[in-house]
Design a protein around this motif. Structure first.
Motif, PDB file in Angstrom:
ATOM      1  N   ARG A  37       0.859  -1.196   0.000  1.00  0.00           N
ATOM      2  CA  ARG A  37       0.000   0.000   0.000  1.00  0.00           C
ATOM      3  C   ARG A  37       0.895   1.247   0.000  1.00  0.00           C
ATOM      4  O   ARG A  37       1.544   1.562   0.992  1.00  0.00           O
ATOM      5  CB  ARG A  37      -0.938   0.010   1.206  1.00  0.00           C
ATOM      6  CG  ARG A  37      -1.930  -1.152   1.193  1.00  0.00           C
ATOM      7  CD  ARG A  37      -2.827  -1.163   2.424  1.00  0.00           C
ATOM      8  NE  ARG A  37      -3.735  -0.014   2.470  1.00  0.00           N
ATOM      9  CZ  ARG A  37      -4.883   0.052   1.806  1.00  0.00           C
ATOM     10  NH1 ARG A  37      -5.281  -0.954   1.024  1.00  0.00           N
ATOM     11  NH2 ARG A  37      -5.666   1.111   1.908  1.00  0.00           N
ATOM     12  N   LEU A  38       0.908   1.922  -1.133  1.00  0.00           N
ATOM     13  CA  LEU A  38       1.774   3.079  -1.349  1.00  0.00           C
ATOM     14  C   LEU A  38       0.968   4.371  -1.288  1.00  0.00           C
ATOM     15  O   LEU A  38      -0.099   4.481  -1.898  1.00  0.00           O
ATOM     16  CB  LEU A  38       2.444   2.975  -2.726  1.00  0.00           C
ATOM     17  CG  LEU A  38       3.143   4.244  -3.251  1.00  0.00           C
ATOM     18  CD1 LEU A  38       4.386   4.557  -2.428  1.00  0.00           C
ATOM     19  CD2 LEU A  38       3.500   4.077  -4.729  1.00  0.00           C
ATOM     20  N   TYR A  62       5.752   9.056 -10.109  1.00  0.00           N
ATOM     21  CA  TYR A  62       5.009   8.398  -9.027  1.00  0.00           C
ATOM     22  C   TYR A  62       4.084   7.321  -9.575  1.00  0.00           C
ATOM     23  O   TYR A  62       3.929   6.261  -8.956  1.00  0.00           O
ATOM     24  CB  TYR A  62       4.236   9.422  -8.192  1.00  0.00           C
ATOM     25  CG  TYR A  62       3.781  10.647  -8.942  1.00  0.00           C
ATOM     26  CD1 TYR A  62       2.608  10.652  -9.685  1.00  0.00           C
ATOM     27  CD2 TYR A  62       4.552  11.805  -8.928  1.00  0.00           C
ATOM     28  CE1 TYR A  62       2.204  11.777 -10.375  1.00  0.00           C
ATOM     29  CE2 TYR A  62       4.155  12.942  -9.619  1.00  0.00           C
ATOM     30  CZ  TYR A  62       2.973  12.922 -10.348  1.00  0.00           C
ATOM     31  OH  TYR A  62       2.578  14.044 -11.039  1.00  0.00           O
ATOM     32  N   ASP A  63       3.463   7.551 -10.741  1.00  0.00           N
ATOM     33  CA  ASP A  63       2.639   6.505 -11.339  1.00  0.00           C
ATOM     34  C   ASP A  63       3.497   5.345 -11.835  1.00  0.00           C
ATOM     35  O   ASP A  63       3.098   4.181 -11.760  1.00  0.00           O
ATOM     36  CB  ASP A  63       1.827   7.072 -12.499  1.00  0.00           C
ATOM     37  CG  ASP A  63       0.694   7.986 -12.040  1.00  0.00           C
ATOM     38  OD1 ASP A  63       0.430   8.044 -10.824  1.00  0.00           O
ATOM     39  OD2 ASP A  63       0.079   8.651 -12.901  1.00  0.00           O
ATOM     40  N   ALA A  66       4.379   3.304  -8.771  1.00  0.00           N
ATOM     41  CA  ALA A  66       3.215   2.536  -8.326  1.00  0.00           C
ATOM     42  C   ALA A  66       2.989   1.322  -9.221  1.00  0.00           C
ATOM     43  O   ALA A  66       2.680   0.227  -8.730  1.00  0.00           O
ATOM     44  CB  ALA A  66       1.978   3.433  -8.319  1.00  0.00           C
ATOM     45  N   TYR A  78      -2.765   2.099  -4.130  1.00  0.00           N
ATOM     46  CA  TYR A  78      -1.966   3.311  -4.369  1.00  0.00           C
ATOM     47  C   TYR A  78      -2.834   4.536  -4.148  1.00  0.00           C
ATOM     48  O   TYR A  78      -3.919   4.649  -4.712  1.00  0.00           O
ATOM     49  CB  TYR A  78      -1.435   3.267  -5.803  1.00  0.00           C
ATOM     50  CG  TYR A  78      -0.844   4.527  -6.372  1.00  0.00           C
ATOM     51  CD1 TYR A  78       0.013   5.338  -5.632  1.00  0.00           C
ATOM     52  CD2 TYR A  78      -1.101   4.889  -7.697  1.00  0.00           C
ATOM     53  CE1 TYR A  78       0.585   6.484  -6.192  1.00  0.00           C
ATOM     54  CE2 TYR A  78      -0.532   6.011  -8.272  1.00  0.00           C
ATOM     55  CZ  TYR A  78       0.300   6.808  -7.510  1.00  0.00           C
ATOM     56  OH  TYR A  78       0.852   7.933  -8.075  1.00  0.00           O
ATOM     57  N   ASN A  80      -2.478   8.723  -4.275  1.00  0.00           N
ATOM     58  CA  ASN A  80      -1.678   9.894  -4.634  1.00  0.00           C
ATOM     59  C   ASN A  80      -2.346  11.129  -4.046  1.00  0.00           C
ATOM     60  O   ASN A  80      -3.458  11.492  -4.441  1.00  0.00           O
ATOM     61  CB  ASN A  80      -1.570  10.010  -6.156  1.00  0.00           C
ATOM     62  CG  ASN A  80      -0.591  11.085  -6.593  1.00  0.00           C
ATOM     63  OD1 ASN A  80      -0.361  12.058  -5.888  1.00  0.00           O
ATOM     64  ND2 ASN A  80      -0.014  10.912  -7.769  1.00  0.00           N
TER      65      ASN A  80
END
Length: 249
Positions: A37-38, A62-63, A66, A78, A80
């Motif tokens: 879990r980010l 970042y994507d 993920a 994920y 953001n």
């Protein structure tokens, strides 16, 4: 791969650039990674497609990170939380941290300091304290944390030449504060400023604003994935209230 308009994009340059992830590299590095879990939070504005550099895909770092983590773990989630404009660290803490804690994740990527670096009249005395107020609750909640430093903002082509020296000095101070917090609290510190020389760094910035272009995002994603891969290989204990030791990066 296609961009947001559906046009086909060639990634030949990205696939052979040693600064970027090679095909299959992320999978090898993240085999056995513990994160499921980010959450990503910080002071940079979110964007879904970077300014295009020929040969490099437009997806933001970042994507990309993920996706790499999701490919390595079933049931991956994920979140953001990045804003739509530059924020102060206190705004990140008040506006994003509660949601990050409620998410109950296990890995947080935190970007803080850019707004201080570009201030014409910086007031960085509170940055360390705010970083601590962000990192400590995350660590206490069981998160592994990585603080991410920016590329050299003094190399952004849109920055007036008369401000370059000041911005370089301010970024050095921001980096020192973030690195100190990382060492003290058992987190990673990933410094993108070390990935390009002073003469090369202009190539990673968008022309309109001080945001990475598609080359910059591709290299940033590789830096994060490689740091997480090294963390995994080193078998460092996962984060928790004990604030265990951190492997230097």
């Amino acid at each position: 791969m296609s961009d947001t308009t559906g046009r086909r994009i060639s990634l030949v340059r990205e696939g052979t650039d040693p600064r970027c992830l090679r095909p299959g590299e992320a999978g090898r590095l993240l085999t056995g990674a513990p994160w499921r879990r980010l959450v990503v939070l910080g002071d940079i504005a979110v964007e879904r497609a970077a300014e295009q550099v020929e040969g490099y895909g437009p997806r933001p770092w970042y994507d990309r990170v993920a996706t790499a983590l999701g490919d390595a773990a079933e049931g991956f989630a994920y979140l953001n939380l990045l804003g739509r404009r530059e924020l102060r660290a206190a705004q990140v803490r008040s506006g994003q941290l509660p949601a990050a804690l409620a998410f109950r994740g296990d890995l947080a990527l935190v970007c803080c300091g850019t707004a201080y670096t570009t201030d014409e009249t910086p007031a960085m005395n509170g940055l360390t304290a705010e970083l601590v107020r962000i990192v400590t609750p995350l660590r206490d909640a069981g998160y592994d944390v990585a603080l991410l430093g920016s590329y050299q903002l003094a190399g952004w082509p849109g920055l007036p030449a008369g401000r370059r020296e000041q911005v370089a000095e301010q970024q050095k101070r921001v980096s020192e504060q973030a690195r100190a917090v990382a060492l003290r609290h058992g987190t990673l510190y990933i410094d993108l400023a070390s990935h390009f020389s002073d003469t090369e760094v202009a190539a990673v910035w968008s022309r309109d604003r001080a945001r990475p272009n598609s080359l910059g995002h591709a290299v940033a994603a590789a830096a994060v994935v490689r740091a997480l891969g090294a963390r995994t290989a080193a078998a460092v204990p996962t984060a928790g209230a004990d604030h265990g030791p951190v492997r230097p990066w």
